[in-house]
Motif scaffolding. Structure first.
Motif, PDB file in Angstrom:
ATOM      1  N   LEU A 126      21.035  30.482  53.759  1.00 48.88           N
ATOM      2  CA  LEU A 126      21.409  31.784  53.209  1.00 48.88           C
ATOM      3  C   LEU A 126      20.906  31.924  51.773  1.00 48.88           C
ATOM      4  O   LEU A 126      20.272  32.934  51.415  1.00 48.88           O
ATOM      5  CB  LEU A 126      22.925  31.956  53.254  1.00 48.88           C
ATOM      6  N   HIS A 127      21.148  30.932  50.946  1.00 46.86           N
ATOM      7  CA  HIS A 127      20.762  31.013  49.539  1.00 46.86           C
ATOM      8  C   HIS A 127      19.271  30.762  49.341  1.00 46.86           C
ATOM      9  O   HIS A 127      18.675  31.300  48.398  1.00 46.86           O
ATOM     10  CB  HIS A 127      21.584  30.013  48.720  1.00 46.86           C
ATOM     11  N   GLY A 128      18.659  29.981  50.238  1.00 45.35           N
ATOM     12  CA  GLY A 128      17.246  29.678  50.059  1.00 45.35           C
ATOM     13  C   GLY A 128      16.302  30.681  50.686  1.00 45.35           C
ATOM     14  O   GLY A 128      15.201  30.911  50.178  1.00 45.35           O
ATOM     15  N   ALA A 129      16.749  31.313  51.788  1.00 46.09           N
ATOM     16  CA  ALA A 129      15.857  32.225  52.506  1.00 46.09           C
ATOM     17  C   ALA A 129      16.475  33.590  52.767  1.00 46.09           C
ATOM     18  O   ALA A 129      15.781  34.500  53.248  1.00 46.09           O
ATOM     19  CB  ALA A 129      15.437  31.597  53.848  1.00 46.09           C
ATOM     20  N   GLY A 130      17.752  33.760  52.468  1.00 48.27           N
ATOM     21  CA  GLY A 130      18.417  35.025  52.759  1.00 48.27           C
ATOM     22  C   GLY A 130      18.566  35.262  54.250  1.00 48.27           C
ATOM     23  O   GLY A 130      18.610  36.407  54.704  1.00 48.27           O
ATOM     24  N   ALA A 174      31.007  36.426  57.985  1.00 53.79           N
ATOM     25  CA  ALA A 174      30.888  37.732  57.332  1.00 53.79           C
ATOM     26  C   ALA A 174      31.403  37.676  55.896  1.00 53.79           C
ATOM     27  O   ALA A 174      30.820  38.294  54.989  1.00 53.79           O
ATOM     28  CB  ALA A 174      31.653  38.782  58.133  1.00 53.79           C
ATOM     29  N   ARG A 175      32.483  36.940  55.676  1.00 50.65           N
ATOM     30  CA  ARG A 175      33.037  36.822  54.323  1.00 50.65           C
ATOM     31  C   ARG A 175      32.048  36.137  53.384  1.00 50.65           C
ATOM     32  O   ARG A 175      31.835  36.574  52.256  1.00 50.65           O
ATOM     33  CB  ARG A 175      34.350  36.033  54.381  1.00 50.65           C
ATOM     34  N   ARG A 176      31.415  35.074  53.871  1.00 52.11           N
ATOM     35  CA  ARG A 176      30.459  34.341  53.034  1.00 52.11           C
ATOM     36  C   ARG A 176      29.210  35.172  52.756  1.00 52.11           C
ATOM     37  O   ARG A 176      28.661  35.126  51.647  1.00 52.11           O
ATOM     38  CB  ARG A 176      30.095  33.018  53.703  1.00 52.11           C
ATOM     39  N   VAL A 177      28.767  35.902  53.762  1.00 53.56           N
ATOM     40  CA  VAL A 177      27.589  36.747  53.565  1.00 53.56           C
ATOM     41  C   VAL A 177      27.899  37.869  52.575  1.00 53.56           C
ATOM     42  O   VAL A 177      27.075  38.199  51.715  1.00 53.56           O
ATOM     43  CB  VAL A 177      27.105  37.320  54.913  1.00 53.56           C
ATOM     44  N   LYS A 178      29.105  38.424  52.678  1.00 50.29           N
ATOM     45  CA  LYS A 178      29.504  39.481  51.750  1.00 50.29           C
ATOM     46  C   LYS A 178      29.505  38.960  50.315  1.00 50.29           C
ATOM     47  O   LYS A 178      29.037  39.643  49.389  1.00 50.29           O
ATOM     48  CB  LYS A 178      30.895  40.007  52.122  1.00 50.29           C
ATOM     49  N   ALA A 179      30.006  37.748  50.120  1.00 49.16           N
ATOM     50  CA  ALA A 179      30.026  37.164  48.777  1.00 49.16           C
ATOM     51  C   ALA A 179      28.609  36.933  48.269  1.00 49.16           C
ATOM     52  O   ALA A 179      28.315  37.164  47.088  1.00 49.16           O
ATOM     53  CB  ALA A 179      30.803  35.849  48.801  1.00 49.16           C
ATOM     54  N   PHE A 180      27.711  36.494  49.150  1.00 50.60           N
ATOM     55  CA  PHE A 180      26.321  36.278  48.745  1.00 50.60           C
ATOM     56  C   PHE A 180      25.671  37.597  48.347  1.00 50.60           C
ATOM     57  O   PHE A 180      24.967  37.680  47.329  1.00 50.60           O
ATOM     58  CB  PHE A 180      25.540  35.630  49.894  1.00 50.60           C
TER      59      PHE A 180
END
Length: 417
Positions: free
Chosen positions: A367-371, A21-27
């Motif tokens: 995450l960064h390539g496809a969300g 969740a922390r990494r997704v929030k930062a993204f």
């Protein structure tokens, strides 16, 4: 001076899903234009079925009248639900079950952690690797895990590796002592199921070696193959060596309602150091009466409703909905040459990361390539490295969009390499 329970200090700095969740929030903060779709955390998305909603409304109305108001209920659960469980989940399938062996809870996660309070500090714990983190973390909190090595393994926990070579089903340990074994089938995170023959071998091992099996059957409703056991009690004499955990979270979408149950058969015992056999059902009942005030009346009426004729049909329709997602995911991912397991009798797909990428490297790339969010396999144990877990609990629309993004990303990734 108050002293901290230093066992907690040995835990990982963050719970796996909190780290995600922390990494997704930062993204999201740096990519506000991207709609992130999660195929990672295993929460459900479809609404409660009509039979459950009707039962909850009726129960709420009862709470509004002094003549039908319910306060504290039985710590073990109301008889109406325990009887429905015994009849529908066990007796209909030829499995003997007494209502006194059924303990209603607020979800399997609580009881799979709390059950270790019945165990001696010197018990050696065996777990599949990869494994649902609660099994290990709750024993770490209790001071039973020993010391932690650099590879993340604990000295007093026996790790039983699961890989494609053994079908992600652990074999009973040979030449290694173990007192308690956690088994979970259908498995979280790998989506694997266990055959009747393999489960029979585990029960026989437990009986011959005086081992207690803690069997997590939270995903039994997703089994499609009629030959796969849905309960360990389908195996002869398993009542002498196994405690079983069930949940309505994924069966009926109760992740926000909170209800499940634990089976502690009258025959299952553990020993004192003096050799006396103690019935664990008595100890568990004492523990529950001391530390648990029971699951809410409204939640239990909701659970009862899934056993009605209409409730059964509606719940099965939701399960079919998620398993259709799993089928679509397997079809697309395998067409992209991803190596996938599970997804046929479970809502989880266990996918090998490509090109030697670590679990977290692939998480970040996807995450960064496809969300799209997945769950890094290493978060489930050392043997989970090199895999990610995907879940089928999204909507059809989000699942389809996520798959199309993965197709586009994978094609672009391949072209760039």
């Amino acid at each position: 001076m108050a002293f901290v329970n230093e066992n907690f200090l040995g835990l990982s700095s963050g719970y796996l899903f909190a780290d995600i969740a922390r990494r997704v929030k930062a993204f999201r903060a740096t990519h506000p234009e991207t709609k992130v779709i999660s195929l990672g955390i295993g929460d459900v998305t479809q609404p409660l079925c009509p039979a459950v909603i009707q039962a909850m409304h009726k129960a709420v109305d009862e709470m509004a009248s002094s003549s039908s108001f319910r306060g504290y209920g039985p710590e073990q659960g109301y008889d109406f639900l325990r009887e429905a469980i015994a009849q529908n989940d066990f007796q209909e399938r030829g499995i003997p079950m007494d209502t006194e062996e059924i303990f209603v809870n607020d979800g399997a996660k609580s009881d799979t952690g709390n059950i270790q309070e019945l165990l001696g500090q010197d018990c050696i714990i065996g777990v599949s690797d990869p494994v649902y983190p609660v099994y290990i973390d709750s024993n770490v909190m209790a001071g039973r895990a020993g010391t932690k090595a650099q590879d993340g393994r604990w000295s007093n926990i026996l790790y039983m590796p699961c890989s494609d070579e053994n079908g992600f089903v652990p074999s009973a340990p040979k030449g290694q002592h173990v007192d308690v074994v956690y088994l979970c089938f259908p498995n979280n995170p790998t989506g694997a199921v266990i055959s009747r023959e393999d489960l029979e071998r585990w029960v026989q091992f437990a009986l011959e070696n005086d081992v207690l099996i803690l069997y997590d059957a939270a995903y039994h409703a997703y089994i499609r193959d009629a030959e796969i056991p849905r309960s360990i009690y389908e195996i002869a004499d398993a009542r002498r060596c196994a405690i079983e955990f069930h949940s309505y979270s994924k069966t009926a979408g109760f992740t926000g309602v909170r209800c499940g149950y634990t089976i502690v058969p009258k025959e299952v015992t553990a020993a004192t150091h003096q050799g006396e056999r103690i019935h664990l059902g008595h100890l568990w009942n004492r523990r529950q009466c001391t530390k648990f005030n029971g699951t809410s009346y409204i939640s239990q009426r909701a659970a009862e409703a899934i056993y009605t004729q209409e409730g059964r049909k509606q719940v099965q329709a939701t399960i079919d909905y998620y398993m259709d997602n799993a089928r679509r995911m397997l079809d697309v991912l395998r067409s992209l040459d991803f190596e996938c397991y599970g997804g046929e009798n479970a809502p989880y797909i266990w996918m090998r990361t490509p090109d030697g990428m670590t679990s977290w490297q692939f998480f970040e790339a996807l995450l960064h390539g496809a969300g799209v969010v997945c769950t890094p396999g290493v978060g489930f144990g050392p043997s989970g490295e090199g895999f990610v877990r995907l879940t089928a609990f999204g909507s059809h629309e989000n699942t389809q969009e996520a798959l199309q993004r993965i197709v586009d990303w994978k094609n672009g990734f391949s072209n760039n390499n």
